[in-house]
Motif scaffolding. Structure first.
Motif, short mmCIF file in Angstrom:
data_model
loop_
_atom_site.label_atom_id
_atom_site.label_comp_id
_atom_site.label_asym_id
_atom_site.label_seq_id
_atom_site.Cartn_x
_atom_site.Cartn_y
_atom_site.Cartn_z
N HIS A 1 0.83 -1.21 0.00
CA HIS A 1 0.00 0.00 0.00
C HIS A 1 0.86 1.26 0.00
O HIS A 1 0.55 2.23 -0.69
N LEU A 2 1.96 1.25 0.75
CA LEU A 2 2.84 2.42 0.77
C LEU A 2 3.48 2.66 -0.60
O LEU A 2 3.60 3.80 -1.04
N ARG A 3 3.89 1.58 -1.27
CA ARG A 3 4.46 1.75 -2.62
C ARG A 3 3.42 2.34 -3.57
O ARG A 3 3.73 3.23 -4.37
N ALA A 4 2.19 1.87 -3.46
CA ALA A 4 1.13 2.41 -4.31
C ALA A 4 0.89 3.88 -3.98
O ALA A 4 0.73 4.71 -4.89
N LEU A 5 0.88 4.22 -2.69
CA LEU A 5 0.70 5.62 -2.29
C LEU A 5 1.83 6.50 -2.80
O LEU A 5 1.60 7.64 -3.20
N GLN A 6 3.05 5.96 -2.79
CA GLN A 6 4.21 6.74 -3.25
C GLN A 6 4.14 7.04 -4.74
O GLN A 6 4.76 7.99 -5.20
N THR A 7 3.38 6.25 -5.50
CA THR A 7 3.20 6.57 -6.92
C THR A 7 2.17 7.66 -7.11
O THR A 7 2.11 8.28 -8.17
N LEU A 8 1.35 7.89 -6.09
CA LEU A 8 0.29 8.89 -6.17
C LEU A 8 0.63 10.20 -5.50
O LEU A 8 0.05 11.24 -5.84
N ALA A 9 1.54 10.16 -4.49
CA ALA A 9 1.70 11.32 -3.64
C ALA A 9 3.10 11.42 -3.07
O ALA A 9 3.85 10.44 -3.05
N THR A 10 3.40 12.61 -2.56
CA THR A 10 4.67 12.85 -1.86
C THR A 10 4.55 12.29 -0.44
O THR A 10 3.44 11.99 0.03
N THR A 11 5.67 12.21 0.25
CA THR A 11 5.66 11.74 1.64
C THR A 11 4.78 12.65 2.50
O THR A 11 4.00 12.16 3.32
N GLU A 12 4.87 13.95 2.31
CA GLU A 12 4.04 14.88 3.08
C GLU A 12 2.55 14.65 2.81
O GLU A 12 1.72 14.68 3.72
N GLU A 13 2.19 14.43 1.54
CA GLU A 13 0.79 14.17 1.20
C GLU A 13 0.30 12.87 1.82
O GLU A 13 -0.86 12.78 2.24
N ILE A 14 1.18 11.88 1.90
CA ILE A 14 0.80 10.61 2.53
C ILE A 14 0.56 10.83 4.02
O ILE A 14 -0.45 10.36 4.58
N TYR A 15 1.47 11.55 4.70
CA TYR A 15 1.27 11.86 6.12
C TYR A 15 -0.03 12.63 6.32
O TYR A 15 -0.80 12.34 7.24
N ASN A 16 -0.28 13.63 5.47
CA ASN A 16 -1.53 14.39 5.55
C ASN A 16 -2.73 13.45 5.39
O ASN A 16 -3.70 13.55 6.14
#
Length: 168
Positions: free
Chosen positions: A83-98
């Motif tokens: 899931h984190l790898r998929a999120l990293q294709t969609l967003a920056t680290t800050e956007e993921i934390y947000n």
């Protein structure tokens, strides 16, 4: 060898099902309709926010691990990382934390407030914590103002008695 647009269209039709197939079902399998089909599918399903939120919800919904079961720990690790790898294709680290923080907070909101939050979100832009914080502050201020207005409109018992006596 490159596939022609007609072959791509035919392949697309044979690989889709459900809502995706329904979206392009009315298009004839022609070379000219391949681009139209892609546009229709992107318009219907290319929702960055929805995909992002699905991964966040999946992380929060993962099953806990029982003591002494290494397979369970491996499964948890693999799922979180996927899931984190998929999120990293969609967003920056800050956007993921947000996104993680926003998901946590929205899961605590009442249904009406959650609906109001979702009402103005863009399908292609991920919300920031600043936007959520601003939204919450605005909702708090509105609720406090309404509550104060209701208190000020409620007549006291003495005023109610005087009003009642005036009518009689």
């Amino acid at each position: 060898m490159e596939m022609s647009k007609l072959e791509k269209m035919q392949y697309l039709i044979t690989t889709l099902d459900g809502a995706a197939l329904d979206t392009i079902r009315s298009l004839e399998p022609t070379e000219g309709n391949y681009s139209k089909a892609l546009d229709l599918l992107k318009g219907r399903f290319d929702n960055k926010l929805l995909i992002f939120q699905a991964h966040i919800k999946a992380i929060f919904g993962l099953q806990g691990v029982e003591v002494g079961i290494s397979g369970g720990l491996r499964k948890l690790s693999d799922q979180v990382n996927a899931h984190l790898r998929a999120l990293q294709t969609l967003a920056t680290t800050e956007e993921i934390y947000n996104g993680l923080l926003i998901h946590l907070v929205t899961s605590k909101l009442d249904l009406h407030t959650h609906e109001k939050w979702e009402e103005n979100l863009s399908a292609q832009k991920l919300p920031t914590w600043l936007e959520m914080s601003t939204f919450l502050e605005k909702r708090c201020r509105m609720a406090e103002n309404l509550e104060n207005a209701m208190v000020n409109q409620t007549p006291s018992k003495q005023e109610a008695k005087r009003f009642h006596l005036c009518l009689n």
